[in-house]
Write an enzyme that holds these catalytic residues in place. Structure first.
Site, short mmCIF file in Angstrom:
data_model
loop_
_atom_site.label_atom_id
_atom_site.label_comp_id
_atom_site.label_asym_id
_atom_site.label_seq_id
_atom_site.Cartn_x
_atom_site.Cartn_y
_atom_site.Cartn_z
N TYR A 1 -1.92 0.81 -3.62
CA TYR A 1 -0.85 1.47 -2.87
C TYR A 1 0.42 0.67 -3.09
O TYR A 1 0.43 -0.56 -2.96
CB TYR A 1 -1.20 1.49 -1.38
CG TYR A 1 -0.14 2.11 -0.51
CD1 TYR A 1 0.09 3.49 -0.54
CD2 TYR A 1 0.63 1.34 0.37
CE1 TYR A 1 1.06 4.07 0.26
CE2 TYR A 1 1.59 1.92 1.19
CZ TYR A 1 1.81 3.29 1.13
OH TYR A 1 2.77 3.85 1.93
N LYS B 1 7.02 -7.62 3.64
CA LYS B 1 6.23 -8.19 4.73
C LYS B 1 6.66 -9.61 5.11
O LYS B 1 7.55 -9.79 5.91
CB LYS B 1 4.74 -8.12 4.37
CG LYS B 1 4.29 -6.64 4.13
CD LYS B 1 2.81 -6.50 4.00
CE LYS B 1 2.37 -5.13 3.48
NZ LYS B 1 2.19 -4.10 4.47
N ASP C 1 2.91 -6.19 -7.84
CA ASP C 1 3.30 -5.80 -6.49
C ASP C 1 2.69 -6.82 -5.54
O ASP C 1 1.50 -6.76 -5.22
CB ASP C 1 2.82 -4.38 -6.18
CG ASP C 1 3.23 -3.95 -4.78
OD1 ASP C 1 3.75 -4.81 -4.03
OD2 ASP C 1 3.00 -2.79 -4.44
N1 PLP Z 1 3.05 -2.44 -1.83
C1 PLP Z 1 1.97 -2.92 -1.21
C2 PLP Z 1 0.99 -3.74 -1.98
C3 PLP Z 1 1.76 -2.65 0.14
O1 PLP Z 1 0.66 -3.12 0.74
C4 PLP Z 1 2.71 -1.89 0.85
C5 PLP Z 1 2.52 -1.58 2.27
O2 PLP Z 1 1.53 -1.85 2.87
C6 PLP Z 1 3.83 -1.42 0.16
C7 PLP Z 1 3.98 -1.72 -1.18
C8 PLP Z 1 4.87 -0.62 0.88
O3 PLP Z 1 5.57 -1.41 1.75
P1 PLP Z 1 6.34 -0.75 3.00
O4 PLP Z 1 5.30 -0.21 3.91
O5 PLP Z 1 7.12 -1.89 3.57
O6 PLP Z 1 7.22 0.32 2.45
#
Ligand code: PLP
Length: 429
Positions: A144, A267, A239
């Site tokens: 994700y 985060k 990511d």
């Molecule tokens: N990338 C990863 C690995 C994530 O776990 C998340 C959210 O949990 C995101 C991107 C998206 O971040 P946000 O919820 O701050 O948009």
């Protein structure tokens, strides 16, 4: 357990917010029942509006690595906000944050602050496409990367939890540009790059998959992807929204010794405030506006209060031994849970990285998305509710990683394992 106030709030919320929530997985759809509403949080604990106290293994989905409401973070926020909440011109804290990130993560010569992980990943693939002049991106089943159109193809997290890995509203013409691979499969990656390598702008990956529970990379796998990207002129994008600053101070790239071309963060660098960032090689990042033609902007990007919360958090986690202690405690928790499951005669397996873990109601090992999906979700759901009733809050989905903070100590781990001894018997059914 009292739930009257949460139930009343959820009834009101359900009239006005889709599903009663502002982010899908909060609605408890996959585990059943209704969500509880937070009153406050402190250290390892979350308190709901009915006065229930939980040992919290969600940590606001990752940011609260130093525990909730850490006094140093709150103090930094309070001090900063007195000077104003947003300026619309540059402020010194943005520079300090850029210095902090680039000094902790050597692959990032430059960074751009944004407001969420989603913005970070959307921007990173725009840079990949803009810099390479290619259109296709590669992602992995169950990973994700936020809710950007290009990523809602075989997606993990809430999309997976709700059985919506591909979303209506994403134009087929765009989704067709997203190629997907099974995580940890060396040959599938080689084959895809042999077939389509010259069209691939970038490959984006959660180096440890935290959105399909918690799947660790096989030995050499990330290096294999690094080599494929280099050979075919595609950019490797890590990511690290979840793993960054958590599984090591310098994230998964430090832990596994890989240098990606671009990285995305979120985060922890916001310390609980809405923040994301993307960064990477200078020749790539200098193509971002206004120094280059690849456009990306944000009214609140680099917000001083958010920077202050993030910087205070980074200072806490830079303390010597911080991640070693986090790793030890993660092992203690997972070992304790596995022992409790064995005692109860329940097939159960954990995966771990410092500060994050996966719980599987099946025998191990779990190294692929298909294996993660084969976990017994009915058992997980019974376990989730039994733990909640005993004052322990795990993520309300069998497909989300759990998180620990530096505020989770021996007492919290012992209380969790004691609760689990009873909960596994209930989970067994
Ligand atoms: N990338 C990863 C690995 C994530 O776990 C998340 C959210 O949990 C995101 C991107 C998206 O971040 P946000 O919820 O701050 O948009």
């Amino acid at each position: 357990m009292k739930t009257d106030h949460s139930r009343a709030l959820f009834a009101r919320a359900s009239q006005l917010l889709p599903g009663g929530v502002n982010s899908p997985v909060r609605a408890f759809k996959s585990v059943g029942g209704e969500p509880f509403f937070a009153q406050r949080a402190e250290g390892a604990y979350l308190f709901d509006v009915d006065g229930n106290r939980y040992i919290d293994y969600v940590g606001s989905w990752g940011p609260m690595i130093a525990g909730h409401a850490h006094p140093q973070v709150l103090e930094a926020v309070a001090r900063t906000m007195r000077d104003g909440l947003s300026f619309g011109v540059p402020n010194a804290l943005e520079v300090t944050m850029a210095e902090a990130i680039t000094s902790i993560v050597p692959s990032c010569d430059m960074v751009r602050m944004v407001n969420s992980g989603t913005e970070a990943t959307l921007s990173a693939i725009r840079v990949a496409r803009g810099a390479t002049g290619r259109n296709r991106i590669v992602k992995f089943e169950g990973c994700y990367h936020g809710h950007g159109d290009s990523f809602l193809v075989k997606a993990g997290s809430g999309a997976l939890t709700l059985g919506l890995p591909n979303s209506p509203g994403v134009p087929a013409a765009l989704a067709d540009l997203t190629l997907t691979l099974p995580y940890n499969d060396f040959d599938a990656a080689t084959k895809l790059f042999d077939e389509a390598g010259s069209d691939i702008a970038g490959l984006i990956i959660e180096p440890i998959v935290g959105n399909a529970n918690c799947i660790l990379p096989r030995e050499g796998y990330l290096q294999h992807l690094r080599e494929l990207c280099t050979r075919h002129g595609a950019l490797l994008i890590f990511d690290e929204v979840m793993t960054g600053f958590r599984v090591a101070l310098g994230g998964a790239q430090q832990r596994y010794g890989i240098t990606p071309d671009l990285s995305t963060f979120g985060k922890i660098i916001g310390g609980g405030m809405p923040v994301g960032a993307y960064g990477g090689r200078r020749d790539l990042m200098s193509q971002v506006a206004p120094s280059g033609p690849i456009y990306q902007a944000g009214t609140l990007s680099g917000n001083p209060v958010a920077m202050a919360a993030g910087l205070a958090t980074l200072e806490l986690i830079r303390a010597p031994g911080f991640h070693d202690a986090l790793e030890r405690n993660t092992h203690a928790l997972c070992d304790g849970l596995e022992a409790a499951a064995r005692e109860a005669g329940v097939a159960f397996h954990t995966t771990r990285a410092p500060g994050m873990f996966g719980l599987y109601f099946r025998e191990g090992p779990v190294e692929t998305f298909a294996e993660a999906m084969a976990s017994d979700t009915a058992r997980f759901n019974r376990f989730f509710h039994a733990m909640r009733e005993r004052g322990v809050y795990f993520a309300p989905s069998a497909f989300e990683a759990g998180f620990m903070s530096s505020a989770h100590g021996e007492a919290e781990i012992a209380a969790t394992v004691a609760a689990a001894c009873e909960a596994f018997v209930i989970a067994k059914g």
